[in-house]
Design a protein around this motif. Structure first.
Motif, PDB file in Angstrom:
ATOM      1  N   ILE A 218       0.836   1.396   5.407  1.00  0.00           N
ATOM      2  CA  ILE A 218       1.445   2.056   4.237  1.00  0.00           C
ATOM      3  C   ILE A 218       2.114   1.014   3.342  1.00  0.00           C
ATOM      4  O   ILE A 218       2.890   0.178   3.799  1.00  0.00           O
ATOM      5  CB  ILE A 218       2.486   3.111   4.695  1.00  0.00           C
ATOM      6  CG1 ILE A 218       1.784   4.204   5.515  1.00  0.00           C
ATOM      7  CG2 ILE A 218       3.207   3.727   3.494  1.00  0.00           C
ATOM      8  CD1 ILE A 218       2.734   5.212   6.137  1.00  0.00           C
ATOM      9  N   GLY A 219       1.789   1.060   2.059  1.00  0.00           N
ATOM     10  CA  GLY A 219       2.347   0.084   1.121  1.00  0.00           C
ATOM     11  C   GLY A 219       3.129   0.755   0.009  1.00  0.00           C
ATOM     12  O   GLY A 219       3.352   1.970   0.016  1.00  0.00           O
ATOM     13  N   SER A 220       3.515  -0.074  -0.978  1.00  0.00           N
ATOM     14  CA  SER A 220       4.416   0.422  -2.026  1.00  0.00           C
ATOM     15  C   SER A 220       3.765   1.503  -2.895  1.00  0.00           C
ATOM     16  O   SER A 220       4.443   2.421  -3.352  1.00  0.00           O
ATOM     17  CB  SER A 220       4.890  -0.738  -2.884  1.00  0.00           C
ATOM     18  OG  SER A 220       3.750  -1.440  -3.341  1.00  0.00           O
ATOM     19  N   THR A 221       2.443   1.432  -3.109  1.00  0.00           N
ATOM     20  CA  THR A 221       1.793   2.429  -3.970  1.00  0.00           C
ATOM     21  C   THR A 221       1.950   3.826  -3.373  1.00  0.00           C
ATOM     22  O   THR A 221       2.282   4.782  -4.083  1.00  0.00           O
ATOM     23  CB  THR A 221       0.272   2.117  -4.091  1.00  0.00           C
ATOM     24  OG1 THR A 221       0.131   0.747  -4.426  1.00  0.00           O
ATOM     25  CG2 THR A 221      -0.407   2.985  -5.124  1.00  0.00           C
TER      26      THR A 221
ATOM     27  N   ASN B 215      -4.167  -2.494  -2.029  1.00  0.00           N
ATOM     28  CA  ASN B 215      -3.375  -3.224  -3.019  1.00  0.00           C
ATOM     29  C   ASN B 215      -3.991  -4.564  -3.404  1.00  0.00           C
ATOM     30  O   ASN B 215      -3.610  -5.162  -4.399  1.00  0.00           O
ATOM     31  CB  ASN B 215      -1.946  -3.445  -2.499  1.00  0.00           C
ATOM     32  CG  ASN B 215      -1.201  -2.124  -2.455  1.00  0.00           C
ATOM     33  OD1 ASN B 215      -1.466  -1.225  -3.257  1.00  0.00           O
ATOM     34  ND2 ASN B 215      -0.298  -1.976  -1.499  1.00  0.00           N
ATOM     35  N   GLN B 216      -4.957  -5.042  -2.594  1.00  0.00           N
ATOM     36  CA  GLN B 216      -5.554  -6.348  -2.909  1.00  0.00           C
ATOM     37  C   GLN B 216      -6.950  -6.255  -3.507  1.00  0.00           C
ATOM     38  O   GLN B 216      -7.375  -7.127  -4.245  1.00  0.00           O
ATOM     39  CB  GLN B 216      -5.659  -7.212  -1.641  1.00  0.00           C
ATOM     40  CG  GLN B 216      -4.392  -7.957  -1.290  1.00  0.00           C
ATOM     41  CD  GLN B 216      -3.630  -7.196  -0.241  1.00  0.00           C
ATOM     42  OE1 GLN B 216      -4.217  -6.736   0.725  1.00  0.00           O
ATOM     43  NE2 GLN B 216      -2.337  -7.056  -0.425  1.00  0.00           N
TER      44      GLN B 216
ATOM     45  N   ASN C 174      -4.129  -4.483 -11.520  1.00  0.00           N
ATOM     46  CA  ASN C 174      -3.556  -5.668 -10.848  1.00  0.00           C
ATOM     47  C   ASN C 174      -4.317  -6.032  -9.570  1.00  0.00           C
ATOM     48  O   ASN C 174      -3.722  -6.369  -8.550  1.00  0.00           O
ATOM     49  CB  ASN C 174      -2.084  -5.455 -10.488  1.00  0.00           C
ATOM     50  CG  ASN C 174      -1.253  -5.032 -11.675  1.00  0.00           C
ATOM     51  OD1 ASN C 174      -1.584  -5.394 -12.811  1.00  0.00           O
ATOM     52  ND2 ASN C 174      -0.199  -4.271 -11.435  1.00  0.00           N
ATOM     53  N   GLY C 175      -5.636  -5.930  -9.609  1.00  0.00           N
ATOM     54  CA  GLY C 175      -6.436  -6.328  -8.450  1.00  0.00           C
ATOM     55  C   GLY C 175      -6.538  -5.258  -7.385  1.00  0.00           C
ATOM     56  O   GLY C 175      -7.410  -5.294  -6.528  1.00  0.00           O
ATOM     57  N   GLY C 176      -5.664  -4.288  -7.395  1.00  0.00           N
ATOM     58  CA  GLY C 176      -5.712  -3.220  -6.393  1.00  0.00           C
ATOM     59  C   GLY C 176      -6.225  -1.932  -7.008  1.00  0.00           C
ATOM     60  O   GLY C 176      -6.456  -1.853  -8.211  1.00  0.00           O
TER      61      GLY C 176
ATOM     62  N   PRO D  42      -8.070  -0.396   3.917  1.00  0.00           N
ATOM     63  CA  PRO D  42      -7.264   0.356   2.956  1.00  0.00           C
ATOM     64  C   PRO D  42      -6.241   1.232   3.683  1.00  0.00           C
ATOM     65  O   PRO D  42      -6.345   1.441   4.884  1.00  0.00           O
ATOM     66  CB  PRO D  42      -8.309   1.238   2.254  1.00  0.00           C
ATOM     67  CG  PRO D  42      -9.358   1.443   3.276  1.00  0.00           C
ATOM     68  CD  PRO D  42      -9.361   0.240   4.167  1.00  0.00           C
ATOM     69  N   SER D  43      -5.291   1.697   2.932  1.00  0.00           N
ATOM     70  CA  SER D  43      -4.346   2.656   3.500  1.00  0.00           C
ATOM     71  C   SER D  43      -4.814   4.057   3.137  1.00  0.00           C
ATOM     72  O   SER D  43      -5.324   4.284   2.046  1.00  0.00           O
ATOM     73  CB  SER D  43      -2.973   2.370   2.902  1.00  0.00           C
ATOM     74  OG  SER D  43      -2.165   3.492   3.035  1.00  0.00           O
ATOM     75  N   VAL D  44      -4.665   4.974   4.079  1.00  0.00           N
ATOM     76  CA  VAL D  44      -5.101   6.347   3.846  1.00  0.00           C
ATOM     77  C   VAL D  44      -3.924   7.275   4.101  1.00  0.00           C
ATOM     78  O   VAL D  44      -3.281   7.182   5.144  1.00  0.00           O
ATOM     79  CB  VAL D  44      -6.243   6.742   4.817  1.00  0.00           C
ATOM     80  CG1 VAL D  44      -6.656   8.188   4.600  1.00  0.00           C
ATOM     81  CG2 VAL D  44      -7.429   5.811   4.658  1.00  0.00           C
TER      82      VAL D  44
END
Ligand code: HSE
Length: 416
Positions: free
Chosen positions: A224-227, A343-344, A364-366, A389-391
């Motif tokens: 899990i990331g910031s998005t 994100n990448q 931004n690449g993501g 990826p995050s799901v």
């Protein structure tokens, strides 16, 4: 009723073992004697007298006076050996070892049957919530249609701290470890494995379907990331790691562990910190909600205590749903509405794997995709080398109609 006296041998004296020792001493109503505690490390200093301990498992397993073995160690295979040997010697067993039980479920069923000896494991699933016994006893006839829950206290603690205090993931994880919620290898919590083992137990007792752990599609909270966090906040939701099993009308079951957006309308929204929560849906009782501390020394020890108390009146699981022999099988396909983020990397190449797309964005690449995807495509997608990826699950799509998607293999052929 004449209740049996228990002479107990305990394996393991970590967080839960010590918790249990204390709990037993504070529960004079239960007639138990802890005869020996078997531990691994000889040099370690321990808070109770040395004569309580042995380093030789046979001091417990070969002691004819010991009629109950409590297994609370970390090493899965060593635990399985101990539990098997105890059952073979006619000693009842209580264990909180979800990994061991999930990985050896069929063998343990067989051992219980062959040696006519009980194995109880309420502490292995949602700690203080008496969910296994309720599934086994209360729901033995009312037909369950789904079981959904937050079943890992550490992940819930971490996510709660991130949402309520903006705490960094690693700081929250360190706190979960310090409070004794996490496994000794905390990746078992964060990658969803612990929740997967618990879901396996829930499915066996709720629906009578015995799975192998690898059958359960599992994503943890470690991607899990910031998005996703920002998306959840914008929608007024929280993210929770949710284990779910749904029985369809054709007697098939869909099951998975995936982080999920949980809105304030859901009962799981208020389940925070190290609490667990389980929602059951049944034909007649409709919706019920169980909540309680899902990790930690005393909450887990309380479940072990309850199992010990049950043994005093010869309680054992009858595995009623397994007996009902309803020919339940895993569902061939399930549609999930998800947010897929990387994100990448630009993941727009994955859009063809979706049944339908609600929204896509690349910046931004993501990039991210919101849409409906089949569980089988999701399984392939998360294994894909360009992926990780995050799901996050938004919802399960009811309409399991004909499928019209490309598989990863088909996509790769096109790229070549
Ligand atoms: N590590 C587990 C959890 C302990 O956090 O839920 C209780 O099973």
């Amino acid at each position: 009723m004449n209740r049996k006296e228990l002479n107990i041998g305990i394996f393991g004296f970590g967080c839960v073992g010590y918790g249990l020792f204390e709990v037993l001493h504070k529960t004079p109503g239960l007639k138990t004697t802890v005869k020996k505690i078997c531990v691994k490390h000889e040099g370690k200093s321990r808070p109770i007298a040395a004569e309580n301990f042995t380093f030789n498992k046979h001091d417990i397993l070969d002691d004819p006076d010991i009629n109950v073995v409590v297994e609370l160690i970390d090493d899965t295979e060593a635990a399985f050996e101990i539990v098997s040997e105890a059952l073979k010697k006619g000693k009842a067993v209580v264990s909180a070892n979800k990994k061991m039980i999930a990985e050896h479920f069929r063998e343990l069923l067989e051992l219980q049957r062959e040696y006519n000896t009980p194995l109880l494991y309420e502490g292995a699933c949602c700690a203080s919530i008496p969910i296994i016994r309720n599934l086994e006893e209360y729901y033995d006839t009312d037909l369950l249609t789904s079981v959904e829950g937050i079943v890992n206290g550490s992940c819930n603690y971490i996510l709660s701290k991130i949402f309520s205090e903006n705490l960094d993931y690693n700081v929250a994880l360190a706190e979960a470890q310090a409070q004794g919620f996490a496994e000794s290898d905390p990746t078992l919590d964060t990658n969803g494995s612990d929740a997967k083992y618990k879901l396996l137990l829930l499915i066996a007792h709720a629906f009578g379907l015995v799975l192998n752990p690898e059958d359960i599609f599992t994503l943890g909270i470690d991607r899990i990331g910031s998005t996703e966090l920002q998306y959840a906040r914008e929608k007024g939701c929280k993210i929770k790691l949710v284990a779910q099993a749904i029985k369809h009308t054709d007697n098939t079951i869909s099951f998975f562990v995936i982080p999920k957006f949980v809105s304030p309308e859901s009962r799981l929204y208020t389940v925070d910190e190290a609490f667990n929560g389980v929602i059951t849906h049944t034909s007649f009782a409709e919706t019920q909600f169980f909540v309680g501390k899902g990790a930690g020394a005393y909450p887990t020890a309380s479940a072990v205590l309850s199992d010990l108390s049950a043994l005093t009146y010869d309680y054992r699981y009858e595995y009623k749903k397994l007996q009902q022999n309803e020919s339940i099988i895993p569902s061939k396909e399930t549609l999930l509405n998800v947010l897929l983020t990387n994100n990448q990397t630009d993941i727009s190449e994955y859009t063809d794997l979706f049944e339908s797309i609600d929204e896509t964005c690349t910046k931004n690449g993501g990039s991210y995709i919101i849409g409906t995807i089949s569980l089988s495509n999701l399984k392939e997608l998360v294994k894909h080398p360009t992926g990780t990826p995050s799901v996050i699950l938004q919802s399960i799509v009811d309409n399991v109609n004909a499928f019209n998607h490309q598989t990863i293999a088909e996509l790769e052929e096109q790229v070549v």
